[in-house]
Scaffold this motif. Sequence first.
Motif, PDB file in Angstrom:
ATOM      1  N   TRP A  24       4.768 -16.961 107.662  1.00  0.00           N
ATOM      2  CA  TRP A  24       4.796 -17.944 108.743  1.00  0.00           C
ATOM      3  C   TRP A  24       6.184 -18.138 109.340  1.00  0.00           C
ATOM      4  N   LYS A  25       7.180 -17.478 108.779  1.00  0.00           N
ATOM      5  CA  LYS A  25       8.555 -17.703 109.207  1.00  0.00           C
ATOM      6  C   LYS A  25       9.086 -16.500 109.968  1.00  0.00           C
ATOM      7  N   ASP A  26       9.705 -16.760 111.136  1.00  0.00           N
ATOM      8  CA  ASP A  26      10.228 -15.663 111.952  1.00  0.00           C
ATOM      9  C   ASP A  26      11.460 -15.026 111.320  1.00  0.00           C
ATOM     10  N   ASP A  27      12.347 -15.872 110.754  1.00  0.00           N
ATOM     11  CA  ASP A  27      13.559 -15.338 110.140  1.00  0.00           C
ATOM     12  C   ASP A  27      13.202 -14.562 108.874  1.00  0.00           C
ATOM     13  N   GLN A  28      13.811 -13.404 108.716  1.00  0.00           N
ATOM     14  CA  GLN A  28      13.561 -12.572 107.548  1.00  0.00           C
ATOM     15  C   GLN A  28      14.853 -12.388 106.765  1.00  0.00           C
ATOM     16  N   PHE A  29      14.698 -12.345 105.435  1.00  0.00           N
ATOM     17  CA  PHE A  29      15.836 -12.056 104.568  1.00  0.00           C
ATOM     18  C   PHE A  29      16.004 -10.546 104.442  1.00  0.00           C
ATOM     19  N   ILE A  30      17.215 -10.138 104.125  1.00  0.00           N
ATOM     20  CA  ILE A  30      17.464  -8.738 103.768  1.00  0.00           C
ATOM     21  C   ILE A  30      18.148  -8.729 102.405  1.00  0.00           C
ATOM     22  N   SER A  31      17.525  -8.056 101.444  1.00  0.00           N
ATOM     23  CA  SER A  31      18.060  -7.961 100.089  1.00  0.00           C
ATOM     24  C   SER A  31      18.447  -6.519  99.770  1.00  0.00           C
ATOM     25  N   PRO A  32      19.601  -6.326  99.152  1.00  0.00           N
ATOM     26  CA  PRO A  32      19.993  -4.965  98.759  1.00  0.00           C
ATOM     27  C   PRO A  32      19.197  -4.496  97.539  1.00  0.00           C
ATOM     28  N   ALA A  33      19.119  -3.211  97.376  1.00  0.00           N
ATOM     29  CA  ALA A  33      18.456  -2.626  96.211  1.00  0.00           C
ATOM     30  C   ALA A  33      19.449  -1.759  95.454  1.00  0.00           C
ATOM     31  N   GLY A  34      19.284  -1.722  94.146  1.00  0.00           N
ATOM     32  CA  GLY A  34      20.075  -0.810  93.327  1.00  0.00           C
ATOM     33  C   GLY A  34      19.462   0.584  93.335  1.00  0.00           C
ATOM     34  N   THR A  35      20.255   1.566  92.992  1.00  0.00           N
ATOM     35  CA  THR A  35      19.802   2.954  93.012  1.00  0.00           C
ATOM     36  C   THR A  35      20.090   3.614  91.666  1.00  0.00           C
ATOM     37  N   LEU A  36      19.069   4.234  91.081  1.00  0.00           N
ATOM     38  CA  LEU A  36      19.205   4.967  89.829  1.00  0.00           C
ATOM     39  C   LEU A  36      18.538   6.326  89.950  1.00  0.00           C
ATOM     40  N   THR A  37      18.943   7.235  89.117  1.00  0.00           N
ATOM     41  CA  THR A  37      18.250   8.510  88.983  1.00  0.00           C
ATOM     42  C   THR A  37      18.498   9.040  87.580  1.00  0.00           C
ATOM     43  N   TYR A  38      17.929  10.172  87.269  1.00  0.00           N
ATOM     44  CA  TYR A  38      18.173  10.809  85.976  1.00  0.00           C
ATOM     45  C   TYR A  38      18.126  12.314  86.168  1.00  0.00           C
ATOM     46  N   GLY A  39      18.760  13.018  85.233  1.00  0.00           N
ATOM     47  CA  GLY A  39      18.872  14.462  85.356  1.00  0.00           C
ATOM     48  C   GLY A  39      18.182  15.203  84.229  1.00  0.00           C
ATOM     49  N   ARG A  40      18.180  16.501  84.340  1.00  0.00           N
ATOM     50  CA  ARG A  40      17.547  17.349  83.327  1.00  0.00           C
ATOM     51  C   ARG A  40      18.127  17.091  81.940  1.00  0.00           C
ATOM     52  N   ASP A  41      19.443  16.850  81.870  1.00  0.00           N
ATOM     53  CA  ASP A  41      20.086  16.639  80.572  1.00  0.00           C
ATOM     54  C   ASP A  41      19.695  15.312  79.933  1.00  0.00           C
ATOM     55  N   ASP A  42      19.119  14.406  80.706  1.00  0.00           N
ATOM     56  CA  ASP A  42      18.659  13.142  80.144  1.00  0.00           C
ATOM     57  C   ASP A  42      17.330  13.282  79.415  1.00  0.00           C
ATOM     58  N   MET A  43      16.627  14.379  79.656  1.00  0.00           N
ATOM     59  CA  MET A  43      15.353  14.626  78.983  1.00  0.00           C
ATOM     60  C   MET A  43      15.617  15.027  77.529  1.00  0.00           C
ATOM     61  N   CYS A  44      14.628  14.807  76.678  1.00  0.00           N
ATOM     62  CA  CYS A  44      14.824  15.013  75.244  1.00  0.00           C
ATOM     63  C   CYS A  44      14.377  16.392  74.756  1.00  0.00           C
ATOM     64  N   GLY A  45      13.633  17.109  75.562  1.00  0.00           N
ATOM     65  CA  GLY A  45      13.161  18.413  75.118  1.00  0.00           C
ATOM     66  C   GLY A  45      12.174  18.996  76.098  1.00  0.00           C
ATOM     67  N   PRO A  46      11.634  20.179  75.776  1.00  0.00           N
ATOM     68  CA  PRO A  46      10.680  20.834  76.669  1.00  0.00           C
ATOM     69  C   PRO A  46       9.305  20.182  76.600  1.00  0.00           C
ATOM     70  N   PRO A  47       8.508  20.329  77.677  1.00  0.00           N
ATOM     71  CA  PRO A  47       8.820  21.041  78.920  1.00  0.00           C
ATOM     72  C   PRO A  47       9.658  20.254  79.919  1.00  0.00           C
ATOM     73  N   ALA A  48       9.908  18.958  79.672  1.00  0.00           N
ATOM     74  CA  ALA A  48      10.642  18.151  80.648  1.00  0.00           C
ATOM     75  C   ALA A  48      12.027  18.722  80.936  1.00  0.00           C
ATOM     76  N   LYS A  49      12.607  19.358  79.930  1.00  0.00           N
ATOM     77  CA  LYS A  49      13.965  19.869  80.072  1.00  0.00           C
ATOM     78  C   LYS A  49      13.979  21.318  80.559  1.00  0.00           C
ATOM     79  N   THR A  50      12.799  21.921  80.629  1.00  0.00           N
ATOM     80  CA  THR A  50      12.742  23.344  81.007  1.00  0.00           C
ATOM     81  C   THR A  50      11.791  23.522  82.196  1.00  0.00           C
ATOM     82  N   VAL A  51      10.620  24.092  81.950  1.00  0.00           N
ATOM     83  CA  VAL A  51       9.726  24.448  83.059  1.00  0.00           C
ATOM     84  C   VAL A  51       9.122  23.239  83.762  1.00  0.00           C
ATOM     85  N   GLY A  52       9.125  22.073  83.104  1.00  0.00           N
ATOM     86  CA  GLY A  52       8.546  20.884  83.726  1.00  0.00           C
ATOM     87  C   GLY A  52       9.514  20.096  84.580  1.00  0.00           C
TER      88      GLY A  52
END
Length: 433
Positions: A24-52
């Motif tokens: 019901w309100k015309d004014d809108q808030f803007i909130s920032p978001a955090g950003t994360l990611t992960y890499g192959r080396d963060d995986m614990c083993g196959p297949p996540a670390k290899t073909v997956g």
Amino acid sequence: MTVTWTSGYGIDDAMPIVQWGPEWKDDQFISPAGTLTYGRDDMCGPPAKTVGWRSPGFTHTAFLKELWPNTKYSYKIGHRMQNGSFIWGRKRQFIASPYPGQDSLQQIVVVGDTGKAEKDGSNEYANYQPGSLNTTDRIVEDLDNIDIVFHVGDLSYSNGYISQWDQFNEMFQQITERVPVMVASGNHERDYPGTGSFYENPDSGGECGISAQNNYFFPGKDSSKWWYSTDYGMFHFCVINTELDWREGSKQHEFIENCLSSVDRQKQPWLIFIGHRVLGYSSNLWYGTEGSFDEPMGREALQNLWQKYRVDVAFWGHVHNYERSYPTLENVVVSDEKNHYSGTFNATIHVVIGGGGAHLNEDSSLSTAWSVYRDVDFGFAKLSAFNHSSLLFEYKKSRDGEIYDEFWITRNPVDVMGCDSINYFCPEKTLAS
């Protein structure tokens, strides 16, 4: 409210934001978001670390705070690019949660072990999750009558093939973009040998919880633990991680007692316990063969707490079917009433709700005195709290959304404050006057 999404934009490419505000309100808030990611080396083993392995892109999370209870909000995700231009997603809506203890109709869905499938009919490997689309569709059809969804674990069954998280999230987005979704850890999210899992098996395919943690926000102090408490109106939820040690003396056991003991039953009379593996009761074939009808060391570590703090319903997954128990303690049925429980607390009712989509599991042919209703089919559960004294449970099949099992709990908050119906636990007393 937490808003999470993925994109191809890292922190050097664009600034993730959410534009939001009351409808019901015309004014809108803007909130920032955090950003994360992960890499192959963060995986614990196959297949996540290899073909997956496949890059998951970037996960963005924004926190929308100081919401007005019961208010409809609109929001859209976006990115402010380096040149000052904006990229926006489409407009979406959600309704903020009620004030804790608010006396109003509140409706909760609990589902587990869904997996994913494709709308275009393309095949999944071994057709492992044939019921996932029907389950999702039935929940979506009823979303106007659902306030929040709890998933008891085994979400995507990616099993180390990272791209399958995108497939699951696309399917489940029909739900997550409109109502809050809270999740528990299953074996297919967490387990991998040598990583601290309570079970030394490779069920996560080498992901060891990393992918799920990046896809879903956990409100606990340590998201890697995956145990947390949360409130919704008249409900208090204790969500545990059955893939980490829950036995007496463990950190998780300490959390469980703190979670159960901290609820004000005058404000939140409905106390719900959620975990993945069955630590309660299940007639599943392999549990029956073992003779325990639960995970080894399951009930014996927790049933005193369930009884002491008067847990109304405990939900479990892992077993891909549906089953409901009578109010049961130490394998003994405390009340043989099937559909209406009233007055003084008897014992916890245990519900296996793992028929969300993955291939179905057979039950044991053994007869169990504590089992009220079994169904080897796909389905999900719905809890409706009408007020502080009336709670309705419904089990719905995914094929048609119809109700196949139900029960009521009716009582006053004072009914959980004194002794239980069998005097197993009573509040401590003093001789002082």
